[in-house]
Scaffold this active site. Sequence first.
Site, short mmCIF file in Angstrom:
data_model
loop_
_atom_site.label_atom_id
_atom_site.label_comp_id
_atom_site.label_asym_id
_atom_site.label_seq_id
_atom_site.Cartn_x
_atom_site.Cartn_y
_atom_site.Cartn_z
N ARG B 124 0.81 -1.22 0.00
CA ARG B 124 0.00 0.00 0.00
C ARG B 124 0.85 1.27 0.00
O ARG B 124 0.44 2.30 0.52
CB ARG B 124 -0.98 0.01 1.18
CG ARG B 124 -2.04 -1.09 1.08
CD ARG B 124 -3.28 -0.79 1.90
NE ARG B 124 -4.18 -1.94 1.85
CZ ARG B 124 -4.11 -2.97 2.69
NH1 ARG B 124 -3.19 -2.99 3.64
NH2 ARG B 124 -4.95 -3.98 2.57
N LYS B 146 2.33 11.32 -11.36
CA LYS B 146 1.34 10.50 -12.06
C LYS B 146 2.01 9.18 -12.44
O LYS B 146 3.04 9.15 -13.12
CB LYS B 146 0.86 11.20 -13.33
CG LYS B 146 -0.27 12.18 -13.08
CD LYS B 146 -0.93 12.53 -14.42
CE LYS B 146 -2.05 13.53 -14.24
NZ LYS B 146 -2.66 13.88 -15.53
N GLU B 188 7.59 17.44 -25.69
CA GLU B 188 7.09 17.83 -24.36
C GLU B 188 7.78 19.10 -23.87
O GLU B 188 7.19 19.90 -23.14
CB GLU B 188 7.29 16.69 -23.35
CG GLU B 188 6.53 15.40 -23.68
CD GLU B 188 5.07 15.42 -23.22
OE1 GLU B 188 4.61 16.43 -22.66
OE2 GLU B 188 4.38 14.39 -23.45
N LYS B 229 6.56 22.51 -14.92
CA LYS B 229 5.66 21.44 -14.48
C LYS B 229 5.53 21.42 -12.96
O LYS B 229 4.44 21.24 -12.42
CB LYS B 229 6.15 20.08 -14.98
CG LYS B 229 5.23 18.94 -14.54
CD LYS B 229 5.31 17.73 -15.40
CE LYS B 229 4.26 16.71 -14.94
NZ LYS B 229 4.25 15.49 -15.73
N GLU B 239 -4.92 17.20 -10.23
CA GLU B 239 -5.62 17.58 -11.45
C GLU B 239 -7.11 17.81 -11.26
O GLU B 239 -7.95 17.15 -11.85
CB GLU B 239 -5.38 16.54 -12.56
CG GLU B 239 -5.80 17.07 -13.93
CD GLU B 239 -5.28 16.20 -15.08
OE1 GLU B 239 -4.19 15.64 -14.96
OE2 GLU B 239 -6.00 16.11 -16.08
N ARG B 243 -3.80 21.72 -13.62
CA ARG B 243 -2.88 20.68 -14.07
C ARG B 243 -3.28 20.11 -15.43
O ARG B 243 -2.45 19.60 -16.16
CB ARG B 243 -2.79 19.56 -13.03
CG ARG B 243 -1.79 18.50 -13.42
CD ARG B 243 -1.42 17.56 -12.29
NE ARG B 243 -0.48 16.57 -12.79
CZ ARG B 243 0.30 15.81 -12.03
NH1 ARG B 243 0.24 15.92 -10.73
NH2 ARG B 243 1.13 14.94 -12.57
N ASN B 247 -2.01 18.55 -20.37
CA ASN B 247 -2.53 17.64 -21.40
C ASN B 247 -2.59 18.29 -22.78
O ASN B 247 -3.12 17.68 -23.72
CB ASN B 247 -3.93 17.16 -21.01
CG ASN B 247 -3.89 16.33 -19.75
OD1 ASN B 247 -2.97 15.54 -19.54
ND2 ASN B 247 -4.89 16.50 -18.90
N HIS B 250 -2.44 16.22 -25.79
CA HIS B 250 -2.46 14.83 -25.37
C HIS B 250 -3.77 14.10 -25.68
O HIS B 250 -3.77 12.88 -25.81
CB HIS B 250 -2.15 14.72 -23.87
CG HIS B 250 -0.68 14.82 -23.59
ND1 HIS B 250 0.07 15.93 -23.91
CD2 HIS B 250 0.21 13.94 -23.04
CE1 HIS B 250 1.34 15.74 -23.56
NE2 HIS B 250 1.45 14.54 -23.03
N HIS B 254 -3.09 10.93 -27.56
CA HIS B 254 -3.45 9.61 -27.04
C HIS B 254 -4.33 8.85 -28.02
O HIS B 254 -4.20 7.64 -28.19
CB HIS B 254 -4.17 9.75 -25.69
CG HIS B 254 -3.25 10.02 -24.55
ND1 HIS B 254 -3.71 10.42 -23.31
CD2 HIS B 254 -1.90 9.95 -24.44
CE1 HIS B 254 -2.67 10.58 -22.48
NE2 HIS B 254 -1.57 10.31 -23.16
N HIS B 269 4.96 8.19 -28.23
CA HIS B 269 4.14 9.15 -27.50
C HIS B 269 4.45 10.60 -27.87
O HIS B 269 3.54 11.38 -28.19
CB HIS B 269 4.34 8.93 -25.99
CG HIS B 269 3.62 9.91 -25.13
ND1 HIS B 269 2.25 9.95 -25.04
CD2 HIS B 269 4.08 10.95 -24.35
CE1 HIS B 269 1.88 10.94 -24.24
NE2 HIS B 269 2.97 11.55 -23.81
#
Lengths: 382, 382
Positions: B124, B146, B188, B229, B239, B243, B247, B250, B254, B269
């Site tokens: 955990r 992330k 990026e 960032k 987010e 935030r 994207n 993206h 994606h 990517h």
Amino acid sequence: MTSPITVPVVLGERSYEISIGPGLLAEAGTRIAALAPQARLAIVTDTNVAGLHLATLAESLDRAGLAHQTVTVEPGEASKSFTTFARVCEDLIATRVERGDLVVAFGGGVIGDLAGFAAAVIRRGMRFVQIPTSLLAQVDSSVGGKTGINSRHGKNLVGAFHQPSLVLADTSVLDTLSKREFRAGYAEVAKYGLINDAAFFGWLERRWRDVMAGGAAREEAIAISCRSKAGIVARDETETGERALLNLGHTFGHALEAVTGYDSRRLVHGEGVAIGMVLAHEFSARLGLCSQETPSRVAAHLAEVGLPTRIGQIPGGAGSADALMTAITQDKKVKRGRLTFILTRGIGESFIADDVDPAAVRHFLAEKLADGPDAAAPVTGP
Amino acid sequence: MTSPITVPVVLGERSYEISIGPGLLAEAGTRIAALAPQARLAIVTDTNVAGLHLATLAESLDRAGLAHQTVTVEPGEASKSFTTFARVCEDLIATRVERGDLVVAFGGGVIGDLAGFAAAVIRRGMRFVQIPTSLLAQVDSSVGGKTGINSRHGKNLVGAFHQPSLVLADTSVLDTLSKREFRAGYAEVAKYGLINDAAFFGWLERRWRDVMAGGAAREEAIAISCRSKAGIVARDETETGERALLNLGHTFGHALEAVTGYDSRRLVHGEGVAIGMVLAHEFSARLGLCSQETPSRVAAHLAEVGLPTRIGQIPGGAGSADALMTAITQDKKVKRGRLTFILTRGIGESFIADDVDPAAVRHFLAEKLADGPDAAAPVTGP
């Protein structure tokens, strides 16, 4: 609506309420709609619970105008696997629930842990509601936000802390449990007495038949259990300290479950905890921490209730001391080679011992195993 | 020790530092030992990175007296699967790392996401260190916590927010990247200019050859990107707002990755992001939000650097508008049927548009697809 007992779990912005009482399932729609009127619901359940109770839940959701879909898994601990977890995640994503929607964990401890973990990680975190249908889940796994699945190396080694937004514990649903399942949950109820509430343990010794029978005593026992756990969790959400007390009986219990292959025909979690709690008290007595009468009193009560209290009662035995030690050292509670156990100075006087000598544990277990299997071992009785 | 550029990520008790500079890999042992002198390390890496750089890292850890084991996966996006995730978790647990030990994500974005997610859920939550070895990972995926894997329904749909304890970005390691990989990361870098820093975009237009060549300009570009960032993440860790600006490009990107089956021979990517950013600017111009010159300037710069900027450049094409829309609506940025896109009013003036009409997007994409494949499409050039 009924007036259930309400137990708050105070965790800042992650606070939520546990509602406990008969008939809550039929009110689930109204209560969830009050929380999230626009949400779409993805219910995770198992085939047993679905057969018994899904219609009641679905009708209630329909009446409240909440859209819902269901993802079903096989009942049993084997569903807390990576494989089932992957399938549940993919199926939940396929229902197109969005970040503001709700996952509903509808079932016993396995479903709560599995669906809760899926909710924790889908879209990096969705809200979820627990509707626990077993006594075990109502007093333990649905409270406190521990979610997860099993590794091949041990139970619950993979998971997340993820608090539910609401817990609805419908006590009348428990009438459909087998006696064995109910007793398994009762082991966790007794645990709250043994941890830090001798008066509650005494009450259980006197009133356990009423708890079994249902009605006010059962609700009271569940509420006391939830309140106890909620208090501990509120003080230590991510188990850096006190929360470890909730593991009383669990290090031994998990090891027994591991060596019996998580085979519920031989041993279910609550039975492992029952035997584990007796072992923890016996081991404490062996270390001179409490009197010899303490483990005897614990074992006497759990046996009277119908729970197994000795390793010898497990059908097929529990392997070797080596196998148990491997399972114990792979459990989460290890620090630099020393073991962490919950030990006790008496009924309701448990404490965290984080420097236990593995050799002493191995010696103790070897002795327990040498007692051999019981002649008659009605673990799986009616 | 060298004196790297240090970028703090300020997140309360989850705060950490990103160190950026040449030669950091050889200092990893000292720097990690300063953070966790007693920790045992479980390194997750891929076979490419292991072949090129594992010996340097291992020597450094040995010199610092840090015990370490390594779990290796295949390179490429396909490793962000449930299957590889399960295997990595089981292998990490088998190394017997404990809660105070460290998982080290040693590789590009795939490794960071995969190992970070495993660290987030094993027991955990374990601490982890990011040692990003691609430009993409140094400026993006290793910053901000992330982590995650891909669902069959879309990228990164399963994961957790889990902040590293330390990020070591060794800029000399980037010399081993292919030009194509470096350019993919560059997309990026350019993104940070396009989001909210027109001056940085202008600087890149003038200095991009120096960034490619290495040395101070490269380090500066990486530091500016990380600082940008880190600032956004510090203001909106999970987010719920700002935030989402990260994207930019993206959602389209994606979708392009999804319809090309995450096949890195066709599209990686960063290339998807490059085309996606041009599409986001073109779509913004189409909606009258910015001038027609804006997307032209973006496309001109990315093309000059050697990045693809048009769907038609993808070998084998990008399917139908329907397929792209399915991927887009299954992406995370959907609310009640309206789409969330990052759109722009000009260079460095992007904003979150959370009420975009899916029909307008579909129409725009259908038009782009109708342009057909380019005669010459050197996406996978030197």
